[in-house]
Write an enzyme that holds these catalytic residues in place. Structure first.
Site, PDB file in Angstrom:
ATOM      1  N   SER A 240       0.816  -1.217   0.000  1.00  0.00           N
ATOM      2  CA  SER A 240       0.000   0.000   0.000  1.00  0.00           C
ATOM      3  C   SER A 240       0.846   1.261   0.000  1.00  0.00           C
ATOM      4  O   SER A 240       0.533   2.230  -0.700  1.00  0.00           O
ATOM      5  CB  SER A 240      -0.938   0.014   1.214  1.00  0.00           C
ATOM      6  OG  SER A 240      -1.773  -1.129   1.211  1.00  0.00           O
TER       7      SER A 240
ATOM      8  N   HIS B 216       0.346   4.643   4.537  1.00  0.00           N
ATOM      9  CA  HIS B 216      -0.168   5.230   3.300  1.00  0.00           C
ATOM     10  C   HIS B 216       0.381   6.639   3.091  1.00  0.00           C
ATOM     11  O   HIS B 216       0.868   6.986   2.012  1.00  0.00           O
ATOM     12  CB  HIS B 216      -1.691   5.275   3.336  1.00  0.00           C
ATOM     13  CG  HIS B 216      -2.321   3.920   3.254  1.00  0.00           C
ATOM     14  ND1 HIS B 216      -3.691   3.724   3.279  1.00  0.00           N
ATOM     15  CD2 HIS B 216      -1.770   2.684   3.142  1.00  0.00           C
ATOM     16  CE1 HIS B 216      -3.951   2.425   3.187  1.00  0.00           C
ATOM     17  NE2 HIS B 216      -2.801   1.777   3.108  1.00  0.00           N
TER      18      HIS B 216
END
Length: 523
Positions: free
Chosen positions: A296, A347
């Protein structure tokens, strides 16, 4: 007469060249007769669509019908590009104006009646009023439109101006296409294959959702990083926790990766992807004590690289991939902030890392040494400072979750000495350890035959949590070991009372009843 017509033809192509070359408009449609041209500039939603028509006008009624046709065509374009409202600047280039009353048709925009979302503002350029017409056009386009004109032009002059306009459009198109053709998405597909292969390996070795398996194969695990396993900043990029996690990240990489790799080229993409992934792991290392893994951060780094592309080439970005990239990025950020199980620190770290990495490598064949050096120094400073801050924290960062995870890992390995060291250190440094910590410490002490310390810590557990049957049961065993049968039975009865379904608790009570029948009366 023919010479005058050439003048209007020249004005048509001179204005087209100005809009394409100087203002950045692109050709939507050029009709076969080369007398009608539609131009767009989508990166700026306030900029109107421009329609140029080279036609000698006769009656104003025919002009009005053409304006209505223009509005209808503009409405179709509005729907195609997804604008809420659209303004079309409709420019007629005619030798003479209509022979009848026409001025009132130009005073206010014509609004397409179905939805009232597309309007057509018309400008008339005629041979004897070019200066006035260009002034009105400048007001409609909100930019200066002016160029010198002669009284006469030849066909060669027209052809030359047409060539300049079309060549400008072709060169603009080529440059834009070149920006998206710097490399085939080789590493994108390679990373997708690696992710799938590693996932299969995890499944065969105990399961991709098994904590021990994840830690064994390189998941981000803060306690081990504190112990010097620096490679855990890299390996989590290729691990995924469960099939859904793998599927979502692989799908995201499939859509984002090729765009980034085509813009930046293969080697630059590799650098961006890995640095973004590492940055994501570093951010997670600092802000999240939990075990984590996944691509991610690297995928958000692709978003970051595209934001750098938007910074350097905003017009091209918002005209091409911007309208699809920005909403997806916003959705993912909102999702990350609202769903607790998502490692949003990873993230955001990946997003920043991708942006900085893109600044370091810039674009193929477009070096900017000073800017790239600034990005390099800033990136190095951020990474060094983040790692320094992270490693300045204690082995578990004063976090109970990390402490318990590390202790459990040592217990699974039957390395009770290390588990004892971790838990004892935590108990000494934290003001109020939980009952779970004391219970884990007592379990390890029992394994190490430190029975006095274990009994003391079990009593502490019961003090903090009087409803933990396991603590009473273990305490009963310790009292039995000391041959203190009455205390052993008292604790065994409490354990069985709290959890009557546990057979071993009942068995211990029966055994103690056999050894000490009078224990019931003593109660």
């Amino acid at each position: 007469m023919g010479v005058l017509n050439y003048r209007e033809d020249y004005v048509f192509w001179r204005l087209a060249h100005f809009l394409i070359s100087d203002q950045g408009y692109r050709i939507i449609q050029l009709f076969e007769n080369q007398k009608e041209l539609w131009l767009e500039k989508l990166e700026n939603k306030r900029t109107p669509i421009v329609r140029l028509l080279r036609q000698d006008l006769d009656w104003s009624n025919s002009m009005q019908r053409d304006i209505e046709f223009t509005a209808s065509n503009g409405e179709k374009i509005r729907k195609q590009i997804g604008r809420g409202e659209l303004l079309v600047v409709n420019i007629y280039i005619s030798q003479f104006p209509p022979v009848d009353e026409y001025e009132y048709r130009l005073q206010s925009p014509y609004i397409f009646p179905e939805g009232n979302k597309t309007s057509v503002s018309t400008v008339l350029l005629t041979s004897n009023q070019y200066e006035l017409g260009l002034k009105v056009l400048s007001e409609r386009l909100e930019r200066e439109v002016s160029f010198p004109l002669q009284d006469e032009y030849s066909q060669e002059d027209v052809d030359s101006q047409k060539k300049l306009a079309l060549d400008s459009a072709i060169q603009m198109s080529k440059k834009e296409k070149e920006m998206f053709s710097k490399g085939r998405p080789l590493f994108t597909y390679l990373f997708m294959i690696i992710q799938a292969a590693v996932f299969l390996l995890l499944e065969l070795q105990g399961g991709s959702t098994n904590t021990s398996t994840l830690i064994k194969y390189g998941a981000k695990f803060n306690p081990y990083i504190y112990e010097g396993e620096w490679w855990r900043f890299i390996t989590p990029i290729f691990l995924h926790i469960g099939f859904l996690h793998l599927a979502m990240n692989t799908l995201a990489l499939y859509f984002l990766g090729p765009a980034v790799e085509r813009i930046f080229g293969n080697i630059r993409f590799l650098f961006i992807y890995l640095l973004a992934g590492i940055s994501g792991v570093i951010a997670s290392f600092i802000y999240s004590p939990n075990i984590s893994a996944g691509a991610s951060g690297a995928i958000f780094g692709c978003f970051g690289a595209l934001l750098y592309f938007a910074l350097i080439y905003p017009k091209l970005f918002f005209r091409t991939i911007g309208p699809s990239v920005i909403p997806v990025l916003i959705f993912n950020l909102i999702f990350g902030f609202t769903v607790s199980i998502v490692d949003n620190a990873g993230h955001l770290g990946g997003l920043a890392g991708g942006f900085l990495a893109a600044g370091v490598v810039h674009f193929p064949k477009k070096k900017k040494p000073f800017l790239q050096m600034l990005f390099l120094l800033f990136s190095a400073s951020i990474i060094y400072g983040s790692l320094f801050y992270g490693f300045q924290r204690s082995e578990t960062g004063g976090n109970e979750s990390s402490t318990m995870m590390l202790a459990q890992e040592y217990i699974k390995q039957e390395n009770y000495d290390k588990a004892n060291d971790v838990l004892a250190k935590y108990v000494q440094t934290v003001k109020e350890p939980s009952a779970e910590v004391y219970f884990a410490l007592s379990f390890v002490e029992i394994k190490l035959n430190k029975l006095v310390e274990a009994k003391s810590h079990l009593l502490k557990v019961i003090e903090l949590d009087p409803n933990l049957p396991e603590a009473y049961y273990n305490l009963a065993l310790l009292y039995l070991e000391e041959n203190n049968l009455s205390q052993s039975k008292r604790n065994a009865l409490k354990a069985a009372e709290l959890k009557p379904s546990q057979q071993e608790y009942s068995d211990l009570v029966q055994e103690l009843n056999r050894l000490l029948p009078s224990a019931v009366e003593e109660e």
